[in-house]
Design a protein around this motif. Sequence first.
Motif, PDB file in Angstrom:
ATOM      1  N   SER A 245      11.688  38.402   8.541  1.00 40.39           N
ATOM      2  CA  SER A 245      11.891  38.434   9.991  1.00 40.39           C
ATOM      3  C   SER A 245      12.705  37.208  10.398  1.00 40.39           C
ATOM      4  CB  SER A 245      10.552  38.437  10.723  1.00 40.39           C
ATOM      5  OG  SER A 245      10.758  38.417  12.125  1.00 40.39           O
ATOM      6  N   ARG A 246      13.631  37.409  11.318  1.00 41.42           N
ATOM      7  CA  ARG A 246      14.427  36.302  11.838  1.00 41.42           C
ATOM      8  C   ARG A 246      14.534  36.437  13.356  1.00 41.42           C
ATOM      9  NH1 ARG A 246      13.650  34.664   7.530  1.00 41.42           N
ATOM     10  NH2 ARG A 246      15.120  33.955   5.913  1.00 41.42           N
ATOM     11  N   PRO A 247      14.534  35.317  14.075  1.00 36.37           N
ATOM     12  CA  PRO A 247      14.761  35.390  15.516  1.00 36.37           C
ATOM     13  C   PRO A 247      16.207  35.755  15.819  1.00 36.37           C
ATOM     14  CG  PRO A 247      14.687  33.106  14.798  1.00 36.37           C
ATOM     15  CD  PRO A 247      14.303  33.941  13.606  1.00 36.37           C
ATOM     16  N   VAL A 248      16.410  36.456  16.923  1.00 37.85           N
ATOM     17  CA  VAL A 248      17.756  36.807  17.373  1.00 37.85           C
ATOM     18  C   VAL A 248      18.033  36.000  18.636  1.00 37.85           C
ATOM     19  CG1 VAL A 248      19.307  38.642  18.119  1.00 37.85           C
ATOM     20  CG2 VAL A 248      17.527  39.125  16.415  1.00 37.85           C
TER      21      VAL A 248
ATOM     22  N   LYS B 203      11.630  48.727   3.904  1.00 38.60           N
ATOM     23  CA  LYS B 203      11.585  48.204   2.530  1.00 38.60           C
ATOM     24  C   LYS B 203      12.537  48.970   1.623  1.00 38.60           C
ATOM     25  CE  LYS B 203       6.703  46.835   2.744  1.00 38.60           C
ATOM     26  NZ  LYS B 203       5.343  47.114   2.198  1.00 38.60           N
ATOM     27  N   ALA B 204      12.677  50.273   1.897  1.00 41.58           N
ATOM     28  CA  ALA B 204      13.538  51.123   1.069  1.00 41.58           C
ATOM     29  C   ALA B 204      15.004  51.016   1.453  1.00 41.58           C
ATOM     30  CB  ALA B 204      13.078  52.573   1.151  1.00 41.58           C
TER      31      ALA B 204
ATOM     32  N   GLU C  51       1.123  40.880   7.438  1.00 42.13           N
ATOM     33  CA  GLU C  51       0.778  40.891   6.004  1.00 42.13           C
ATOM     34  C   GLU C  51       2.023  41.001   5.135  1.00 42.13           C
ATOM     35  OE1 GLU C  51      -1.962  43.436   2.821  1.00 42.13           O
ATOM     36  OE2 GLU C  51      -2.074  43.869   4.985  1.00 42.13           O
ATOM     37  N   GLU C  52       2.924  41.897   5.503  1.00 41.14           N
ATOM     38  CA  GLU C  52       4.149  42.082   4.714  1.00 41.14           C
ATOM     39  C   GLU C  52       5.026  40.825   4.737  1.00 41.14           C
ATOM     40  OE1 GLU C  52       2.548  46.043   5.593  1.00 41.14           O
ATOM     41  OE2 GLU C  52       2.944  44.263   6.818  1.00 41.14           O
ATOM     42  N   LEU C  53       5.065  40.142   5.876  1.00 41.04           N
ATOM     43  CA  LEU C  53       5.865  38.921   5.972  1.00 41.04           C
ATOM     44  C   LEU C  53       5.259  37.813   5.116  1.00 41.04           C
ATOM     45  CD1 LEU C  53       6.702  38.851   9.807  1.00 41.04           C
ATOM     46  CD2 LEU C  53       8.217  39.495   7.918  1.00 41.04           C
TER      47      LEU C  53
ATOM     48  N   ASN D 283      13.837  42.124   2.042  1.00 39.50           N
ATOM     49  CA  ASN D 283      13.991  40.747   1.554  1.00 39.50           C
ATOM     50  C   ASN D 283      15.273  40.523   0.761  1.00 39.50           C
ATOM     51  OD1 ASN D 283      13.378  42.055  -0.819  1.00 39.50           O
ATOM     52  ND2 ASN D 283      11.305  41.194  -0.983  1.00 39.50           N
ATOM     53  N   ASP D 284      16.017  41.575   0.462  1.00 33.54           N
ATOM     54  CA  ASP D 284      17.305  41.407  -0.230  1.00 33.54           C
ATOM     55  C   ASP D 284      18.482  41.751   0.680  1.00 33.54           C
ATOM     56  OD1 ASP D 284      16.773  44.078  -0.031  1.00 33.54           O
ATOM     57  OD2 ASP D 284      17.287  44.584  -2.109  1.00 33.54           O
TER      58      ASP D 284
END
Length: 299
Positions: A258-261, A234-235, A249-251, A175-176
């Motif tokens: 997540s992003r579409p390509v 995540k790491a 769940e994580e999203l 997320n960063d």
Amino acid sequence: MNTLEKMETFIVLAECRSFTEAARRLYCSQPTISHHINHLEQDFDSRLFHRTGRKVELTKQGEVLLTYAKQILSLVDEASVTIKKVDYFEQTLSVFVSNYIADYFFADLLHQYKEISRKKCIEINSFCYDDLKRSLQDNLTNFAIMPIYPEDYYLMDHYDTSVLFEDELSLIFPNDYLWDTRKTLYCRDLHNQTVLLPKSHYLQQYIKSHLRSRQVKVRYLQMSNFELIKKAVKAGHGIAFLPSFAVAEELSKGELVSRPVSGLSIKRKNGLVIRKNTELTDYEQDFCNKLKQHFLQFV
């Protein structure tokens, strides 16, 4: 006394060559040993042992019987094991399923199958794709619930496939990450990235082939399973393409993004794989029917 008991007594006496020792090993009296041997000698109308003091030796007739006696008891043991297997399979519905489907779908599925479990025990065996394929080839199961890759020509030729659902392999990253403000990515954005792949050979090749088709050049790093890949992403160890249900769940919690390509869509079918010309048992068929009904919500 039955013939098998007499045969067992005969084999033990032939091995230890002592009535006293045979009685000790079989937890019975010496007269019982003598009684069993006398009955056998009457049954075969032959002397089976030479008795010399406390020691006994097999006669030639006894040597012949010893060979057959060992074969008889071995066959009885084999029959016992086989019968137990038949009883086990009659009482147990054994389901072979991919790790992915077992981990992310079977909690709800098993709750629905309480009616079946009252009549028959359900045994769940979860494996990776290659092990499921091997289980089918080795006749350990008549059917499996697993990914369907059209590129696996052997499976396509020897088994009937029925699609249950199709999901997309979503691009995920921390997320960063530098892309977190982007709404859409392009294939060129993926160049020189590290893509984390699961251990499954077919899924690896499936993802790689899609990226090659778009001329995307990346580094690959193998991880063992989806859960470990999510932790590694995540790491900050790389990005990954994972099934949407595996990362839902994580999203939703904002732990991953997540992003579409644009121009890149990786979808995978999952379904029932059944050996051709095989008639499923009533319980197997009932399970498969309920399975299909359950996944209609994802179609």
